[in-house]
Every structure is written in structure tokens, then in C-alpha cells.
Design a protein around this motif. Structure first.
Motif, PDB file in Angstrom:
ATOM      1  N   THR A 127     -20.633  65.775  -5.354  1.00 35.09           N
ATOM      2  CA  THR A 127     -20.065  67.053  -5.783  1.00 35.09           C
ATOM      3  C   THR A 127     -19.460  67.839  -4.620  1.00 35.09           C
ATOM      4  N   SER A 128     -19.213  67.181  -3.511  1.00 29.01           N
ATOM      5  CA  SER A 128     -18.648  67.898  -2.364  1.00 29.01           C
ATOM      6  C   SER A 128     -17.216  68.347  -2.636  1.00 29.01           C
ATOM      7  N   ARG A 129     -16.495  67.614  -3.493  1.00 32.39           N
ATOM      8  CA  ARG A 129     -15.107  67.969  -3.785  1.00 32.39           C
ATOM      9  C   ARG A 129     -14.817  68.047  -5.284  1.00 32.39           C
ATOM     10  N   ARG A 130     -15.853  68.025  -6.096  1.00 36.55           N
ATOM     11  CA  ARG A 130     -15.649  68.073  -7.552  1.00 36.55           C
ATOM     12  C   ARG A 130     -16.833  68.748  -8.214  1.00 36.55           C
ATOM     13  N   ALA A 131     -16.603  69.293  -9.420  1.00 39.89           N
ATOM     14  CA  ALA A 131     -17.684  69.869 -10.217  1.00 39.89           C
ATOM     15  C   ALA A 131     -18.536  68.746 -10.809  1.00 39.89           C
ATOM     16  N   LYS A 132     -19.791  69.061 -11.135  1.00 41.53           N
ATOM     17  CA  LYS A 132     -20.670  68.038 -11.710  1.00 41.53           C
ATOM     18  C   LYS A 132     -20.066  67.356 -12.936  1.00 41.53           C
ATOM     19  N   PRO A 133     -19.508  68.102 -13.891  1.00 43.74           N
ATOM     20  CA  PRO A 133     -18.971  67.425 -15.078  1.00 43.74           C
ATOM     21  C   PRO A 133     -17.791  66.503 -14.787  1.00 43.74           C
ATOM     22  N   ALA A 134     -17.201  66.622 -13.585  1.00 40.38           N
ATOM     23  CA  ALA A 134     -16.063  65.765 -13.245  1.00 40.38           C
ATOM     24  C   ALA A 134     -16.488  64.493 -12.525  1.00 40.38           C
ATOM     25  N   VAL A 135     -17.785  64.294 -12.287  1.00 41.08           N
ATOM     26  CA  VAL A 135     -18.267  63.096 -11.597  1.00 41.08           C
ATOM     27  C   VAL A 135     -18.043  61.877 -12.496  1.00 41.08           C
ATOM     28  N   PRO A 136     -17.422  60.809 -11.968  1.00 38.54           N
ATOM     29  CA  PRO A 136     -17.181  59.603 -12.775  1.00 38.54           C
ATOM     30  C   PRO A 136     -18.486  58.918 -13.178  1.00 38.54           C
ATOM     31  N   ILE A 137     -18.469  58.302 -14.367  1.00 41.63           N
ATOM     32  CA  ILE A 137     -19.637  57.597 -14.872  1.00 41.63           C
ATOM     33  C   ILE A 137     -19.187  56.432 -15.736  1.00 41.63           C
ATOM     34  N   GLY A 138     -19.940  55.360 -15.721  1.00 42.88           N
ATOM     35  CA  GLY A 138     -19.689  54.234 -16.619  1.00 42.88           C
ATOM     36  C   GLY A 138     -18.415  53.469 -16.363  1.00 42.88           C
ATOM     37  N   GLY A 139     -17.800  53.639 -15.197  1.00 44.06           N
ATOM     38  CA  GLY A 139     -16.619  52.864 -14.839  1.00 44.06           C
ATOM     39  C   GLY A 139     -15.307  53.568 -15.074  1.00 44.06           C
ATOM     40  N   CYS A 140     -15.159  54.280 -16.206  1.00 43.88           N
ATOM     41  CA  CYS A 140     -13.858  54.911 -16.476  1.00 43.88           C
ATOM     42  C   CYS A 140     -13.984  56.308 -17.073  1.00 43.88           C
ATOM     43  N   TYR A 141     -15.208  56.787 -17.294  1.00 45.81           N
ATOM     44  CA  TYR A 141     -15.410  58.109 -17.892  1.00 45.81           C
ATOM     45  C   TYR A 141     -15.787  59.131 -16.834  1.00 45.81           C
ATOM     46  N   ARG A 142     -15.804  60.397 -17.266  1.00 47.18           N
ATOM     47  CA  ARG A 142     -16.394  61.469 -16.471  1.00 47.18           C
ATOM     48  C   ARG A 142     -17.469  62.143 -17.313  1.00 47.18           C
TER      49      ARG A 142
END
Length: 543
Positions: A127-142
Motif C-alpha cells: 500500500t505504499s503507492r496504492r489504496a488497500k482496495p486497489a491491491v491486486p488479487i487472484g492474478g487479474c482482480y483488485r
């Protein structure tokens, strides 16, 4: 004397004999079409009252005028003067009382507010350069795609997202993914980003002070004529992983006539202190709520979770009821709590909900499916790798309730002579003679020959480098985006656009739990190596 045959009524009916002229009831008094309720002249009498006031004589009398058929389910009486009682029993159809059902939940009357998260320190450095909800997950999602997709699949199309910290990438993703075509696609639905902003007055100069304060600063939206039909407001978090039909949640809220409903799950001892815990009565009403209790306060929140339907064995394993941080409020109750009753309370979990329990109907809603709070590096890492297991506890692939994300229009992944075991390979990747095991490989990833990835979450890249660019960088001794030849990586999170050279080893063989090596391009958090976004790991480096 005139006699009358009374039509069939509940359990038994009576006939009555009288010495006086009958009372006339005009046709049309209760007119139910062909089944006119009181439609003819009715002659009645009563006789001989004993014991409980009635003596039953099995006698059926007839009417002077043929009575019209009376619709079952109705009862009536006619009172006359100077009565000699004689009552005759007559069996008849059952009288059914009308059923009163709670109204069905309508998604058009529901608006959702997705909290964009705070500074996200527990997920640092992701989260150093992005909000928590913008963290990528599952390969292609956020992460933001989870509550957004749940809302859309539930039919809820009035969606607000509150943002404050590092919101650029989140705002960009929302604009690219959930552009509703100027409101045409969803009719009166919308997706609106509500960024923290300053307003006139002393209070308006502050940033969001907490989850409740963030919603409080935009309560004027729900007093606007545009949202006059919003009866219920969902409060959702942007950093959870789960699949949920919110309308079942809202329906329970309506059925129990609740002011507030809190979605909850059974919880074990190891993580109970990380959540808000509650006690409930036998009707599901919350009677005590404590946010992240420790020590004796934690032990005091133990309950018999078999009340929720758990087996005795599971009830011993999960002795706590934990809040998911997912709430539904009646709109008027939410506005009253935030603006007038608790204007200085800034957080839902630690202040608003515990206070409201005392004088409001706050209900618990048991969620029995998979749910995970992606609040720490370890929980994020474990939740991602759990997606590769067979069968997975959670799966993004469900045709009936799909999860949406940004359409990237990438080519299919190309795989050349690779060994892939229990892995997720996203689209647009190039894998060449490598080994991938228990790993997620994100979009646009490049793995060169001899690469070994195990127990790794690789987020991928935001853009491609051409073959000519890659060759030029290698010729200059530089490192292109992706993973170079003969590199061995395990137990690692690789953030986007990372450049990892050849013959690199990432294994943390010394078992270091925490380390700050940002100058070298990585951190170690909870024993997990995290390669930073845009970082360069030079050829031959050993971590």
C-alpha cells in the motif's frame, strides 16, 4: 315463525329462531361481486342458553328466501330484539386468518457505501503507492472488485466509494471498469467516487477521522431528493474476500424489523482479538459488542455458538461471534446516529455499533460461507495461495455470480515446455521452459527458461516490453520486466513491474521475520519476502 339455514362457517355454525320480524340488510352493503356478502333478507333467532351459554341441537332450518352462497373465510352477525334462543350445530369450512408477511427487500431501495480504507499500514509495502482496495488479487482482480461485484450480482446499483489515501490507481480502475455509460445501463443506478475533501467550517477542514466520520461528511447525499427512495444503506469494506448476496442480508434486516444488522461469522481463539466480537440473545439480537478485546475482556466474549447452528465440536473450536465489518442501517437511523445522537463518534465498529446496541434493535446475521479479511501481508498471501488449492475454499469462477474487473483485451497466455502444478496463470503471459507450483502468475508476466516459482504470488505487469526492448536491455546488462533465467523463488510476493535478473535466489533460508531492505528492492514481512513495485533485483542476488 321463520327459519333460516346459516351457510357454512368456522368449526360449527348456528341457526336461530325468532318471534319478531327479521332485520333487513340491503344488497350491496359488503358487495364482493358474485359472492355478495350480505345480499338478502336474513331471518334469525336464538333460544335456550345453558352452561357456557349454548345448548347444541342438531337441527337444520331453512330459509324463506334462498340464501346466496357466502364466500368462505368471512363471518358476520345480525342482532335483533326479544330473542328466544335455540341454537343448532352445523359443521362448515375452516376460517383462515389473513397472513401478514414482511415486504420483500427491493434492491432499488438500497444504496451501498464501500469504504476505501485507511492508510493500510498492515499491508505495507503493497500500500505504499496504492489504496488497500486497489491491491491486486487472484492474478487479474483488485480487492475493490469483490464488493463491487457482490453489489452488482445482488441487483444493487446505487454505489458510493469513499476514498482518501493513495487513491489514484483505485480511481483509475473504477473509471475503467465500472463506467456505466452516463447512467443509461443501470437506469437510476450509479457508481460514484466520494473523495475526501475540505468544506466550509472548522469540521470541514479535517480529513476522514474514521469509518463513521467518512460517511457523516457525506450524509447530505441521502437527504437529497435524488436518493429519497433509499430506505436501507449497506456499509461495506473494500479489503475483504467473499461472495455474498446482499439482498438476503437486507431481507433478514427487514424481517426482524431491525434498526441495524451486523453480518457475523464464528471465530476461533487465534484471531478473535483482531475483530469486533458480540453476544446475542435467543432471537439474534445483539446485547453486547466489543471491538478487538484483549486479555480478560476477550475471554468474557466467549459464547455458545451452537445457538448459531454449529455442531458441538465446531462450537468448541469457534467460541466467538465476530463482526465482518459489513452492516445494513435503516437510512433514518443512520442519519440520526451520525448527525444528532453520536456526532463525535468516528468509527462504526468501536463506537457507533456498541453505543447503538443499548437502545436500538441491532440484529446479527450469520454468514456461513467463505470470508477472509485481507488486512495483513500474511492473510493476503495465504488467501491468494489458497485459490490454487483443489478444491479451493473460494473461487472467482462462478458463472451465476461472476466477478468483474477491468477489461484488458490481452492475448491468451503462451506456455512452452513448462511444468505447472496447482497454479493460476493469468492472461497475456509468456512462460518458457519453467516450473510453476502452488503459485499465482499475474497478467503480462514473463518467465524465462529455468525459472522456478513455488508458493509465490506474482502480480504481473502494467505494460509489455517488446522483444527488441528486452534484447537491448539484456545487451546493456540491465534487467527487463519479469523473471530472468534460472532464478529460483519461493514464499514470495512479487509486486507489479518488478525486474528480477538471472540466477537470483529468493528463499529467506535464515527464516528472517521482519526486514527493511527497501534500498535493495524488497522487504520481509511475517517471514514473507515482498519484492517492491518497479524494483530491480540484480543478477545473481541471493535473498
Amino acid at each position: 315463525m321463520q327459519e333460516i339455514k346459516i351457510q357454512q362457517m368456522d368449526s360449527c355454525c348456528v341457526t336461530m329462531k325468532t318471534n319478531v320480524n327479521p332485520m333487513k340488510v340491503s344488497k350491496g352493503f359488503f358487495n364482493y361481486g358474485d359472492s355478495g356478502f350480505l345480499g338478502k333478507n336474513i331471518n334469525n333467532s336464538l333460544k335456550n342458553n345453558r352452561a357456557f351459554g349454548i345448548q347444541w341441537n342438531k337441527k337444520i332450518l331453512t330459509t324463506q328466501n334462498r340464501a346466496r352462497k357466502i364466500k368462505p373465510g368471512f363471518a358476520f352477525s345480525v342482532l335483533t330484539s326479544d330473542i328466544n334462543e335455540e341454537i343448532v350445530e352445523y359443521p362448515c369450512e375452516t376460517f383462515e386468518a389473513p397472513e401478514f408477511q414482511n415486504p420483500e427487500a427491493d434492491p432499488k431501495t438500497v444504496a451501498s457505501i464501500i469504504l476505501g480504507g485507511g492508510a493500510g499500514t498492515r499491508l505495507f509495502p503493497l500500500t505504499s503507492r496504492r489504496a488497500k482496495p486497489a491491491v491486486p488479487i487472484g492474478g487479474c482482480y483488485r480487492l475493490i472488485d469483490v464488493p463491487m461485484s457482490n453489489c452488482i450480482n445482488s441487483g444493487i446499483t446505487k454505489i458510493f466509494i469513499l476514498t482518501q489515501f493513495n487513491s489514484f490507481s483505485l480511481n483509475r480502475h473504477l473509471a475503467r471498469t465500472y463506467n456505466l455509460g452516463n447512467g443509461v445501463n443501470f437506469g437510476d443506478g450509479f457508481v460514484e467516487v466520494l473523495a475526501a475533501t475540505q468544506t466550509p467550517g472548522e469540521a470541514g477542514k479535517r480529513w476522514f477521522q474514521g469509518t463513521a466520520d467518512a460517511v457523516r461528511q457525506f450524509t447530505w447525499l441521502f437527504e437529497d431528493a435524488k436518493n429519497k427512495n433509499v430506505e436501507h444503506i449497506l456499509i461495506l469494506s473494500g479489503d475483504h474476500l467473499y461472495r455474498m448476496d446482499y439482498m438476503n442480508f437486507v431481507q433478514k434486516h427487514i424481517d426482524t424489523n431491525a434498526d441495524i444488522t451486523v453480518s457475523c461469522i464464528p471465530m476461533d481463539d487465534s484471531r478473535a482479538s483482531d475483530y469486533g466480537l458480540m453476544k446475542i440473545d435467543d432471537r439474534g439480537r445483539i446485547i453486547h459488542f466489543a471491538e478487538k478485546p484483549k486479555g480478560p475482556a476477550l475471554q468474557a466474549m466467549q459464547v455458545d455458538t451452537s445457538l448459531l447452528g454449529l455442531t458441538e465440536q465446531d462450537a468448541l473450536k469457534y467460541p466467538y461471534i465476530a463482526s465482518m465489518g459489513v452492516y445494513v442501517f435503516r437510512t433514518d437511523v443512520l442519519l440520526k446516529l451520525l448527525k444528532w445522537k453520536y456526532p463525535s463518534c468516528n468509527d462504526f465498529g468501536s463506537e457507533i455499533i456498541p453505543s447503538a446496541v443499548k437502545d436500538h434493535n441491532v440484529q446479527a446475521y450469520l454468514f456461513s460461507d467463505y470470508w477472509e479479511d485481507i488486512g495483513t501481508i500474511k492473510s493476503f498471501f495465504d488467501a491468494n495461495l489458497a485459490l490454487t488449492k483443489q478444491p479451493p475454499k473460494f473461487d472467482f469462477n462462478d458463472p451465476k455470480t461472476p466477478f468483474f474487473t477491468s477489461p484488458r483485451f490481452l492475448p491468451p497466455t503462451k506456455v512452452e515446455k513448462c511444468k505447472i502444478v496447482d497454479a493460476i496463470i493469468s492472461h497475456g503471459c509468456f512462460l518458457r521452459e519453467c516450473s510453476v507450483e502452488h503459485t499465482i502468475v499475474g497478467v503480462r508476466s514473463r518467465l524465462d527458461f529455468g525459472v522456478e516459482l513455488k508458493d509465490t504470488m506474482m502480480m504481473g505487469a502494467d505494460y509489455y516490453q517488446t522483444e527488441a526492448e528486452i534484447a537491448s536491455l539484456l545487451a546493456e546488462g540491465k534487467v527487463p520486466i519479469g523473471v530472468g533465467q534460472n532464478t529460483k523463488i519461493r514464499n514470495c510476493i512479487i509486486d507489479k513491474n518488478a525486474k528480477i535478473g538471472k540466477d537470483v535466489v529468493v528463499a529467506n533460508k535464515d527464516g528472517v521475520e521482519e526486514a527493511d531492505k527497501s534500498d535493495e528492492g524488497f522487504y520481509i514481512r511475517s517471514g514473507i519476502t515482498v519484492i517492491l513495485k518497479n524494483a530491480t533485483i540484480k543478477d545473481g542476488m541471493v535473498i
